[in-house]
Design a protein around this motif. Structure first.
Motif, PDB file in Angstrom:
ATOM      1  N   HIS A 211       0.974  -1.169   0.188  1.00  0.00           N
ATOM      2  CA  HIS A 211       0.051  -0.052  -0.005  1.00  0.00           C
ATOM      3  C   HIS A 211       0.844   1.183  -0.075  1.00  0.00           C
ATOM      4  O   HIS A 211       0.562   2.167  -0.648  1.00  0.00           O
ATOM      5  CB  HIS A 211      -0.973  -0.097   1.259  1.00  0.00           C
ATOM      6  CG  HIS A 211      -1.883   1.089   1.477  1.00  0.00           C
ATOM      7  ND1 HIS A 211      -2.433   1.892   0.242  1.00  0.00           N
ATOM      8  CD2 HIS A 211      -1.978   1.923   2.467  1.00  0.00           C
ATOM      9  CE1 HIS A 211      -2.953   2.797   0.845  1.00  0.00           C
ATOM     10  NE2 HIS A 211      -2.900   3.046   2.057  1.00  0.00           N
ATOM     11  N   ALA A 212       1.867   1.174   0.853  1.00  0.00           N
ATOM     12  CA  ALA A 212       2.960   2.281   0.792  1.00  0.00           C
ATOM     13  C   ALA A 212       3.504   2.645  -0.489  1.00  0.00           C
ATOM     14  O   ALA A 212       3.456   3.682  -1.033  1.00  0.00           O
ATOM     15  CB  ALA A 212       3.975   2.367   1.925  1.00  0.00           C
ATOM     16  N   TRP A 213       4.020   1.634  -1.159  1.00  0.00           N
ATOM     17  CA  TRP A 213       4.674   1.629  -2.230  1.00  0.00           C
ATOM     18  C   TRP A 213       4.005   2.015  -3.594  1.00  0.00           C
ATOM     19  O   TRP A 213       4.059   2.917  -4.206  1.00  0.00           O
ATOM     20  CB  TRP A 213       5.656   0.395  -2.551  1.00  0.00           C
ATOM     21  CG  TRP A 213       6.778   0.507  -3.572  1.00  0.00           C
ATOM     22  CD1 TRP A 213       7.296   1.827  -4.063  1.00  0.00           C
ATOM     23  CD2 TRP A 213       7.658  -0.485  -4.322  1.00  0.00           C
ATOM     24  NE1 TRP A 213       8.035   1.836  -4.821  1.00  0.00           N
ATOM     25  CE2 TRP A 213       8.333   0.463  -5.180  1.00  0.00           C
ATOM     26  CE3 TRP A 213       7.266  -1.739  -4.278  1.00  0.00           C
ATOM     27  CZ2 TRP A 213       9.110  -0.467  -6.143  1.00  0.00           C
ATOM     28  CZ3 TRP A 213       8.290  -2.361  -5.350  1.00  0.00           C
ATOM     29  CH2 TRP A 213       8.926  -1.641  -6.239  1.00  0.00           C
ATOM     30  N   HIS A 214       2.897   1.155  -3.597  1.00  0.00           N
ATOM     31  CA  HIS A 214       2.006   1.388  -4.751  1.00  0.00           C
ATOM     32  C   HIS A 214       1.437   2.673  -4.773  1.00  0.00           C
ATOM     33  O   HIS A 214       1.010   3.357  -5.767  1.00  0.00           O
ATOM     34  CB  HIS A 214       1.027   0.199  -4.940  1.00  0.00           C
ATOM     35  CG  HIS A 214       1.466  -1.196  -5.160  1.00  0.00           C
ATOM     36  ND1 HIS A 214       0.820  -2.200  -5.141  1.00  0.00           N
ATOM     37  CD2 HIS A 214       2.488  -1.554  -5.936  1.00  0.00           C
ATOM     38  CE1 HIS A 214       1.379  -3.378  -5.760  1.00  0.00           C
ATOM     39  NE2 HIS A 214       2.528  -2.754  -6.072  1.00  0.00           N
ATOM     40  N   GLY A 215       0.852   3.170  -3.598  1.00  0.00           N
ATOM     41  CA  GLY A 215       0.185   4.433  -3.421  1.00  0.00           C
ATOM     42  C   GLY A 215       1.197   5.596  -3.735  1.00  0.00           C
ATOM     43  O   GLY A 215       0.965   6.420  -4.573  1.00  0.00           O
ATOM     44  N   TYR A 216       2.651   5.312  -3.601  1.00  0.00           N
ATOM     45  CA  TYR A 216       3.512   6.411  -3.920  1.00  0.00           C
ATOM     46  C   TYR A 216       3.780   6.221  -5.642  1.00  0.00           C
ATOM     47  O   TYR A 216       3.880   7.322  -6.242  1.00  0.00           O
ATOM     48  CB  TYR A 216       4.794   6.003  -3.439  1.00  0.00           C
ATOM     49  CG  TYR A 216       6.026   6.882  -3.888  1.00  0.00           C
ATOM     50  CD1 TYR A 216       6.361   8.191  -3.390  1.00  0.00           C
ATOM     51  CD2 TYR A 216       6.850   6.514  -4.898  1.00  0.00           C
ATOM     52  CE1 TYR A 216       7.296   9.005  -3.867  1.00  0.00           C
ATOM     53  CE2 TYR A 216       7.806   7.440  -5.519  1.00  0.00           C
ATOM     54  CZ  TYR A 216       8.088   8.467  -5.101  1.00  0.00           C
ATOM     55  OH  TYR A 216       9.070   9.412  -5.445  1.00  0.00           O
ATOM     56  N   LEU A 217       3.748   5.144  -6.138  1.00  0.00           N
ATOM     57  CA  LEU A 217       3.796   4.819  -7.583  1.00  0.00           C
ATOM     58  C   LEU A 217       2.608   5.447  -8.133  1.00  0.00           C
ATOM     59  O   LEU A 217       2.705   5.911  -9.258  1.00  0.00           O
ATOM     60  CB  LEU A 217       4.190   3.315  -8.154  1.00  0.00           C
ATOM     61  CG  LEU A 217       5.457   2.783  -7.593  1.00  0.00           C
ATOM     62  CD1 LEU A 217       5.300   1.290  -7.789  1.00  0.00           C
ATOM     63  CD2 LEU A 217       6.417   3.437  -8.119  1.00  0.00           C
TER      64      LEU A 217
ATOM     65  N   ALA B 119      -4.536  -7.038  -3.082  1.00  0.00           N
ATOM     66  CA  ALA B 119      -5.324  -5.795  -2.335  1.00  0.00           C
ATOM     67  C   ALA B 119      -4.980  -4.436  -2.547  1.00  0.00           C
ATOM     68  O   ALA B 119      -5.556  -3.642  -2.723  1.00  0.00           O
ATOM     69  CB  ALA B 119      -5.321  -6.393  -0.794  1.00  0.00           C
ATOM     70  N   SER B 120      -3.527  -4.379  -2.505  1.00  0.00           N
ATOM     71  CA  SER B 120      -2.905  -3.105  -2.903  1.00  0.00           C
ATOM     72  C   SER B 120      -3.171  -2.769  -4.471  1.00  0.00           C
ATOM     73  O   SER B 120      -3.577  -1.578  -4.764  1.00  0.00           O
ATOM     74  CB  SER B 120      -1.546  -3.106  -2.577  1.00  0.00           C
ATOM     75  OG  SER B 120      -0.828  -1.968  -3.147  1.00  0.00           O
ATOM     76  N   ALA B 121      -2.977  -3.829  -5.315  1.00  0.00           N
ATOM     77  CA  ALA B 121      -3.358  -3.546  -6.591  1.00  0.00           C
ATOM     78  C   ALA B 121      -4.750  -3.151  -6.977  1.00  0.00           C
ATOM     79  O   ALA B 121      -5.037  -2.454  -7.874  1.00  0.00           O
ATOM     80  CB  ALA B 121      -2.810  -4.750  -7.530  1.00  0.00           C
TER      81      ALA B 121
ATOM     82  N   THR C 157      -4.936  -4.478 -12.152  1.00  0.00           N
ATOM     83  CA  THR C 157      -4.548  -4.657 -13.183  1.00  0.00           C
ATOM     84  C   THR C 157      -3.022  -4.982 -13.000  1.00  0.00           C
ATOM     85  O   THR C 157      -2.194  -4.101 -12.491  1.00  0.00           O
ATOM     86  CB  THR C 157      -4.309  -3.471 -14.207  1.00  0.00           C
ATOM     87  OG1 THR C 157      -5.646  -3.009 -14.308  1.00  0.00           O
ATOM     88  CG2 THR C 157      -3.770  -3.810 -15.475  1.00  0.00           C
ATOM     89  N   ILE C 158      -2.889  -6.424 -12.853  1.00  0.00           N
ATOM     90  CA  ILE C 158      -1.359  -6.894 -12.809  1.00  0.00           C
ATOM     91  C   ILE C 158      -1.118  -7.910 -13.869  1.00  0.00           C
ATOM     92  O   ILE C 158      -2.016  -8.638 -14.178  1.00  0.00           O
ATOM     93  CB  ILE C 158      -1.428  -7.675 -11.355  1.00  0.00           C
ATOM     94  CG1 ILE C 158      -1.818  -6.992 -10.161  1.00  0.00           C
ATOM     95  CG2 ILE C 158       0.114  -8.421 -11.172  1.00  0.00           C
ATOM     96  CD1 ILE C 158      -1.876  -7.612  -8.816  1.00  0.00           C
ATOM     97  N   ILE C 159       0.104  -7.876 -14.327  1.00  0.00           N
ATOM     98  CA  ILE C 159       0.451  -8.869 -15.132  1.00  0.00           C
ATOM     99  C   ILE C 159       1.564  -9.830 -14.214  1.00  0.00           C
ATOM    100  O   ILE C 159       2.409  -9.376 -13.803  1.00  0.00           O
ATOM    101  CB  ILE C 159       1.526  -8.412 -16.395  1.00  0.00           C
ATOM    102  CG1 ILE C 159       0.459  -7.844 -17.338  1.00  0.00           C
ATOM    103  CG2 ILE C 159       2.052  -9.578 -17.147  1.00  0.00           C
ATOM    104  CD1 ILE C 159       1.510  -6.998 -18.500  1.00  0.00           C
ATOM    105  N   ASN C 160       0.800 -11.109 -13.931  1.00  0.00           N
ATOM    106  CA  ASN C 160       1.631 -11.975 -13.084  1.00  0.00           C
ATOM    107  C   ASN C 160       2.713 -12.603 -13.983  1.00  0.00           C
ATOM    108  O   ASN C 160       2.481 -13.074 -15.066  1.00  0.00           O
ATOM    109  CB  ASN C 160       0.714 -13.045 -12.375  1.00  0.00           C
ATOM    110  CG  ASN C 160      -0.324 -12.434 -11.518  1.00  0.00           C
ATOM    111  OD1 ASN C 160      -0.006 -11.896 -10.333  1.00  0.00           O
ATOM    112  ND2 ASN C 160      -1.550 -12.276 -11.906  1.00  0.00           N
ATOM    113  N   CYS C 161       4.056 -12.665 -13.161  1.00  0.00           N
ATOM    114  CA  CYS C 161       5.038 -13.291 -14.283  1.00  0.00           C
ATOM    115  C   CYS C 161       5.905 -14.266 -13.384  1.00  0.00           C
ATOM    116  O   CYS C 161       6.025 -13.934 -12.147  1.00  0.00           O
ATOM    117  CB  CYS C 161       5.740 -11.962 -14.799  1.00  0.00           C
ATOM    118  SG  CYS C 161       6.884 -12.714 -15.839  1.00  0.00           S
ATOM    119  N   MET C 162       6.564 -15.098 -13.877  1.00  0.00           N
ATOM    120  CA  MET C 162       7.408 -16.042 -13.348  1.00  0.00           C
ATOM    121  C   MET C 162       6.745 -16.692 -11.909  1.00  0.00           C
ATOM    122  O   MET C 162       7.154 -17.074 -11.118  1.00  0.00           O
ATOM    123  CB  MET C 162       8.717 -15.489 -12.776  1.00  0.00           C
ATOM    124  CG  MET C 162       9.722 -14.949 -14.002  1.00  0.00           C
ATOM    125  SD  MET C 162      11.155 -14.355 -13.333  1.00  0.00           S
ATOM    126  CE  MET C 162      12.046 -15.630 -12.602  1.00  0.00           C
TER     127      MET C 162
END
Length: 695
Positions: free
Chosen positions: A348-354, A393-395, A402-407
């Motif tokens: 939440h902290a990082w995604h909110g900043y982004l 939850a954050s996304a 909207t997430i592209i899940n990878c690996m």
């Protein structure tokens, strides 16, 4: 299935088979249950396992309850082995006529295996499909809240074993849904049916694909920085590429800033913003310029599920500020806390900043490393659930899910993402590898069979200028997932992009996930001289792409028929091949032979026969029929509504007397192929209504 048994391995001990003590049958309103109770011999009485087979009309669900019992509570409390505590043994499967197994060949990816000799079944098999003379069957191991199950060969008898493990020491009991089994005449219905059956018992771990929402952003054309710049991505390069795409007139609607943008030290995330040397004016400045100057509507950024490859740098300011939301593993990696609530605090902290910098979505890499980071800290299912629930939850809050899940093709990842809809379906596209398309196409084709029950597959980026550019373009056209490319500066070929999109940048996406056709579903098109054929649907039309990926360089022979698209109900159809612009009317039971040279591909549309006039669609688009929005009759006229203008192609029993578009008379001409006609309405903008007047 026959010869079912159970064995256990305790920590530091040898595997031992348990004796079948009794079988209990319980009848329900719709299902019958068979409870098999296994235990040690009379002297040990240390392990007791109940295997319950719940047999319902839609399939069988197998539940395991196991416990290690010690009469002396003050003695040594032995526990199940964290790697293979329980095995369910299944005897030889009778009358096998074909096998498709998908196994985890790397920590992050799966690939297919076709050998009908189950003694060769690879470890970590996550889906097993087989055919008998009467039906198809799929055995799908399940990863539940704690334990993971997968399949492997079981000795010399030709049977198989379901391995059940936690990845954590000290576990003295096991309660889990181990696998589901379904059968039927149509193999393409089994994965979704089995996933739905399993999820009925898993209390909201995830959703089947048909209950998820495909992200709006990924319905449009994208460009990714990875194969263009790799780790050297910076603001200068991104803006130069955006200017080039604008100059070429390509409607790229989103840009993914891949690995290399972050501030990193020692392979660990050091800050929330971009690397100041590469992005001296900050991430927000770059994103604003992409959107304001070059018309990019959405910008995404890449990160791993641990922040960066080796986690978060312990000496960073973000680690100090967010320490209550971070966890340090025994080997010293700092990562988001493996608890849904506390882990959410970090995201939440990082995604909110982004999001405040203008970021619209994320690609989240290295997901199957969760088990590697948290092995012996938490059971494998619990660790995956905590990581994905916190992340999603954050996304959902910041990026509209909207997430592209990878690996992340390890089973625990697949079974534990709550709502995200798109996941990478194969190992990486590798543009420099001369024959890399073979493995790339193989993985995407056959992984899609089981993976598509949960996710729309991301079949990765591609280069529009490459030795495999046409094949990669066609592969994306049939995939049903996102379309994005990654050419470096000065290397984009618009001719390999426009056939995939409409003028507004919306991709021409098939209706479902692609699958191998029935005639190659259980055969290897790399080792056998046959084409890889993939089918999908676009409205009422079937779409079949054919590729030569055989290691032998000689021509391969194949055929197209209505049976290649299993849920197609038409009795006859026009089979239109994109590259030759030829069409043949086929009735059910007939086939159209074709040959492919090495590295050649073809794309066939199977358009249901509409009688006197059958619209095919826009000839300059790979999935031509997707441009046809509606067809109806008005007297002697066949009316067709197109999404946009272009070279319209249609089949007719007789030449038309006239063709009009939005009331304007068009010139039409017969194709080189009999009964096929073309009319050019490419000068018209917006939707086009065509009137084909029969003679």
């Amino acid at each position: 299935m026959r010869g079912i048994g159970v064995s256990v391995r305790l920590e530091g001990g040898e595997r031992r088979k348990l004796a079948l003590h009794r079988v209990e049958r319980q009848e329900g309103a719709a299902c019958a249950e068979y409870v098999h109770v296994y235990q040690d011999d009379e002297e040990a009485k240390e392990a007791v396992v109940r295997l319950t087979l719940r047999c319902c009309p839609e399939g069988v669900a197998a539940f395991v309850e196991g416990e290690i019992v010690r009469s002396n509570d003050f003695g040594d409390r032995r526990a199940l082995s964290p790697d293979d505590g329980l095995l369910i043994h299944i005897g030889a499967l009778d009358e096998l006529q074909g096998v498709l197994a998908n196994y985890q060949h790397k920590d992050w990816w799966t690939r297919p295996h076709f050998d009908s000799d189950l003694r060769a079944l690879p470890e970590r098999t996550v889906s097993l499909l087989w055919r008998t003379p009467s039906a198809y069957f799929q055995l799908l191991p399940v990863t539940g809240p704690a334990y993971r199950a997968d399949l492997q060969a079981d000795g010399r008898a030709g049977g198989l074993a379901v391995r059940i493990f936690s990845g954590q020491g000290g576990m003295t009991s096991c309660r889990t849904l181990a696998f589901v089994l379904g059968g039927g005449e149509n193999p393409y219905l089994l994965p979704e049916r089995n996933v739905t059956l399993a999820l009925r018992h898993l209390n909201g771990q995830t959703l089947p694909r048909n209950a998820k929402v495909y992200p709006e952003i990924l319905d449009y054309l994208g460009w990714c920085s990875w194969d263009a710049f790799y780790h050297e991505v910076d603001e200068k390069g991104l803006l130069a590429k955006a200017e080039e795409l604008q100059r070429l007139g390509l409607p790229v609607r989103w840009v993914m800033i891949d690995d290399g943008w972050s501030e990193v030290r020692d392979r660990k995330l050091y800050g929330m913003d971009a690397d100041p040397a590469k992005f001296p004016r900050g991430l927000a400045h770059t994103i604003e310029a992409l959107k304001r100057q070059y018309g990019i509507r959405w910008v995404g950024v890449w990160h791993t599920i641990a922040g960066y490859w080796d986690g978060i740098h312990p000496d960073s300011e973000m680690a100090r500020e967010l320490r209550e939301y971070l966890f340090t593993t025994r080997r010293g990696n700092v990562m988001p806390y493996p608890d849904a609530g506390r882990g959410f605090g970090f995201w939440h902290a990082w995604h909110g900043y982004l999001a405040r910098q203008g970021v619209d979505f994320v690609k989240v890499d290295s997901q199957s490393a969760v088990h590697n980071f948290l092995r012996h800290h938490l059971p494998v299912g619990q660790a995956a659930s905590a990581a994905h629930t916190a992340l999603e939850a954050s996304a959902a809050l910041h990026f509209d899910r909207t997430i592209i899940n990878c690996m992340g093709m390890s089973a625990e990842n697949i079974w534990h993402r709550p709502v995200s809809a798109v996941s990478r379906n194969s190992d990486d596209f590798v543009p420099q590898e001369r024959h890399g398309f073979r493995e790339h196409a193989l993985q995407n084709a056959y992984n899609s069979y089981y993976h598509g029950a949960w996710y729309w597959g991301d079949w990765d980026m591609f280069w529009t200028e490459n030795h495999d550019d046409v094949q990669n373009m066609v592969l994306r056209a049939v995939s049903g997932g996102p379309v994005y490319f990654s050419d470096a500066l000065g290397r984009t070929d618009p001719a390999r992009v426009w056939p995939l999109i409409f003028r507004d940048g919306k991709i021409i996406r098939c209706d479902r996930t692609a699958n191998p056709t029935p005639d190659c579903l259980m055969r290897s098109p790399i080792s056998e001289p046959l084409p890889l054929k993939l089918w999908n649907k676009a409205g009422r039309a079937g779409v079949v792409a054919a590729f030569h990926i055989c290691e032998a360089q000689t021509d391969v022979q194949g055929a197209i028929s209505l049976d290649d698209v299993p849920d197609m109900t038409a009795d006859s159809a026009w089979v239109y091949e994109h590259f030759s612009r030829t069409a043949v009317r086929l009735a059910r039971g007939q086939s159209l032979p074709f040959a492919l040279q090495a590295e050649q591909c073809r794309l066939f549309l199977l358009v249901p026969d509409r009688g006197a006039v059958t619209p095919i669609g826009l000839a300059d688009k790979l999935v031509s029929s997707a441009a046809v929005e509606r067809q109806w009759e008005e007297g002697k006229s066949c009316m067709v509504r197109l999404r946009e203008g272009g070279t319209f192609i249609f089949a007719a029993d007789q030449p038309p007397s006239s063709v009009r578009a939005n009331g304007e008379t068009l010139k039409w001409s017969p194709s080189a192929c009999p009964s096929l006609y073309e009319a050019d309405c490419s000068h018209l903008h917006g939707a086009v209504t065509l009137e084909i007047v029969r003679a």
